[in-house]
Design a protein around this motif. Structure first.
Motif, PDB file in Angstrom:
ATOM      1  N   HIS A 181      77.450 -91.551 -81.202  1.00 46.29           N
ATOM      2  CA  HIS A 181      76.151 -91.830 -80.595  1.00 46.29           C
ATOM      3  C   HIS A 181      75.443 -90.569 -80.097  1.00 46.29           C
ATOM      4  CE1 HIS A 181      77.606 -91.140 -76.514  1.00 46.29           C
ATOM      5  NE2 HIS A 181      78.678 -91.858 -76.828  1.00 46.29           N
ATOM      6  N   ARG A 182      76.061 -89.407 -80.151  1.00 46.69           N
ATOM      7  CA  ARG A 182      75.404 -88.167 -79.714  1.00 46.69           C
ATOM      8  C   ARG A 182      74.280 -87.812 -80.671  1.00 46.69           C
ATOM      9  NH1 ARG A 182      77.280 -84.513 -75.866  1.00 46.69           N
ATOM     10  NH2 ARG A 182      79.291 -85.071 -74.985  1.00 46.69           N
ATOM     11  N   THR A 183      73.151 -87.412 -80.109  1.00 48.85           N
ATOM     12  CA  THR A 183      72.024 -87.043 -80.967  1.00 48.85           C
ATOM     13  C   THR A 183      72.269 -85.698 -81.643  1.00 48.85           C
ATOM     14  OG1 THR A 183      70.906 -86.102 -79.041  1.00 48.85           O
ATOM     15  CG2 THR A 183      70.333 -88.356 -79.644  1.00 48.85           C
ATOM     16  N   VAL A 184      72.915 -84.778 -80.931  1.00 51.10           N
ATOM     17  CA  VAL A 184      73.255 -83.477 -81.503  1.00 51.10           C
ATOM     18  C   VAL A 184      74.771 -83.452 -81.717  1.00 51.10           C
ATOM     19  CG1 VAL A 184      73.221 -80.990 -81.155  1.00 51.10           C
ATOM     20  CG2 VAL A 184      71.321 -82.379 -80.320  1.00 51.10           C
ATOM     21  N   GLN A 185      75.170 -83.450 -82.972  1.00 48.94           N
ATOM     22  CA  GLN A 185      76.589 -83.427 -83.317  1.00 48.94           C
ATOM     23  C   GLN A 185      77.080 -81.974 -83.345  1.00 48.94           C
ATOM     24  OE1 GLN A 185      78.686 -86.207 -84.275  1.00 48.94           O
ATOM     25  NE2 GLN A 185      77.045 -87.350 -83.297  1.00 48.94           N
ATOM     26  N   ARG A 186      78.159 -81.710 -82.596  1.00 52.46           N
ATOM     27  CA  ARG A 186      78.757 -80.376 -82.616  1.00 52.46           C
ATOM     28  C   ARG A 186      79.561 -80.202 -83.899  1.00 52.46           C
ATOM     29  NH1 ARG A 186      80.504 -82.264 -78.162  1.00 52.46           N
ATOM     30  NH2 ARG A 186      82.666 -82.185 -78.845  1.00 52.46           N
ATOM     31  N   PRO A 187      79.597 -78.985 -84.449  1.00 58.18           N
ATOM     32  CA  PRO A 187      80.450 -78.771 -85.630  1.00 58.18           C
ATOM     33  C   PRO A 187      81.922 -78.827 -85.227  1.00 58.18           C
ATOM     34  CG  PRO A 187      79.463 -76.703 -84.923  1.00 58.18           C
ATOM     35  CD  PRO A 187      78.854 -77.786 -84.078  1.00 58.18           C
ATOM     36  N   THR A 188      82.746 -79.361 -86.112  1.00 60.78           N
ATOM     37  CA  THR A 188      84.187 -79.495 -85.854  1.00 60.78           C
ATOM     38  C   THR A 188      84.954 -78.880 -87.012  1.00 60.78           C
ATOM     39  OG1 THR A 188      83.784 -81.572 -84.676  1.00 60.78           O
ATOM     40  CG2 THR A 188      86.028 -81.143 -85.381  1.00 60.78           C
ATOM     41  N   ASP A 189      85.945 -78.090 -86.696  1.00 62.31           N
ATOM     42  CA  ASP A 189      86.834 -77.524 -87.702  1.00 62.31           C
ATOM     43  C   ASP A 189      87.878 -78.584 -88.041  1.00 62.31           C
ATOM     44  OD1 ASP A 189      88.492 -76.077 -89.308  1.00 62.31           O
ATOM     45  OD2 ASP A 189      88.864 -74.460 -87.878  1.00 62.31           O
ATOM     46  N   TRP A 190      87.626 -79.354 -89.111  1.00 63.60           N
ATOM     47  CA  TRP A 190      88.490 -80.489 -89.432  1.00 63.60           C
ATOM     48  C   TRP A 190      89.868 -80.053 -89.903  1.00 63.60           C
ATOM     49  CZ3 TRP A 190      87.280 -84.898 -87.432  1.00 63.60           C
ATOM     50  CH2 TRP A 190      85.944 -85.173 -87.159  1.00 63.60           C
ATOM     51  N   TRP A 191      89.996 -78.861 -90.486  1.00 69.05           N
ATOM     52  CA  TRP A 191      91.312 -78.378 -90.908  1.00 69.05           C
ATOM     53  C   TRP A 191      92.171 -78.068 -89.699  1.00 69.05           C
ATOM     54  CZ3 TRP A 191      93.008 -79.257 -95.494  1.00 69.05           C
ATOM     55  CH2 TRP A 191      92.088 -79.415 -96.534  1.00 69.05           C
ATOM     56  N   LEU A 192      91.569 -77.503 -88.680  1.00 70.07           N
ATOM     57  CA  LEU A 192      92.305 -77.234 -87.443  1.00 70.07           C
ATOM     58  C   LEU A 192      92.569 -78.531 -86.675  1.00 70.07           C
ATOM     59  CD1 LEU A 192      93.506 -75.083 -85.609  1.00 70.07           C
ATOM     60  CD2 LEU A 192      91.264 -74.790 -84.587  1.00 70.07           C
ATOM     61  N   PHE A 193      91.631 -79.465 -86.745  1.00 67.55           N
ATOM     62  CA  PHE A 193      91.773 -80.745 -86.050  1.00 67.55           C
ATOM     63  C   PHE A 193      92.971 -81.544 -86.571  1.00 67.55           C
ATOM     64  CE2 PHE A 193      90.705 -85.265 -85.436  1.00 67.55           C
ATOM     65  CZ  PHE A 193      90.586 -85.280 -84.058  1.00 67.55           C
TER      66      PHE A 193
END
Length: 176
Positions: free
Chosen positions: A120-132
């Motif tokens: 629901h956040r209007t501004v999505q933060r980038p996420t390092d999915w490989w590290l996640f």
């Protein structure tokens, strides 16, 4: 004694990243009814407790908090992360820890937050999915701990006894 033992074992963690998560533990009917110090929360599933854990990059436990089962993850997570030295570390957590307060704390402590944004956040933060993907190690820790019947279902009336056994189980994980 178990606090000191876990602190001594956790003196040399793999400090590349830190992961935080929580897991619910149901309370057995005979575990209820203690006067003070029980940390039980009532929900539709009955009486529960919640184990909040911080682990290192290898999945070894570093710190625990036990709260009532109805306490939100981000409330206790903020307090646990606030007391931790996070400068230059990756902090991995699930969406339950995506709050402005926690993100601001991690920015203030100069840590790299690897926390996916809520939908629901209007501004999505980038996420390092490989590290996640490395966050599965904290889930594996809970799986190892819950192999012990005493930790999978809480039979202890007092929190200090439950936490002592939790730290004993964590010490065994450190030895392995």
């Amino acid at each position: 004694m178990f606090d000191r033992m876990l602190d001594m074992l956790a003196t040399d963690p793999d400090s590349e990243s830190v992961m935080i998560d929580a897991s619910i533990v149901r309370v057995h009917q005979h575990g209820a009814g203690a006067k003070g110090g029980s940390n039980f929360g009532r929900s539709r599933g009955g009486l529960t407790s919640k184990i909040h854990a911080i682990v290192d990059a290898l999945g070894n436990p570093l710190k625990y908090e036990v709260t009532a089962g109805n306490v939100n993850d981000c409330v206790t997570g903020y307090d646990m992360l606030k007391a931790w030295d996070l400068k230059g570390k990756n902090v991995l957590a699930d969406r339950g820890y995506d709050t402005d307060k926690i993100i601001a704390l991690l920015n203030e402590k100069q840590a790299n937050s690897v926390i996916p944004s809520h939908k629901h956040r209007t501004v999505q933060r980038p996420t390092d999915w490989w590290l996640f993907k490395e966050r599965h190690l904290v889930e594996c820790l809970f799986q190892k701990l819950k192999h012990n019947r005493r930790l999978a279902t809480r039979y202890d009336k007092l929190s200090r006894i439950f936490v002592a056994f939790l730290k004993l189980g964590s010490s065994i994980i450190w030895f392995n």
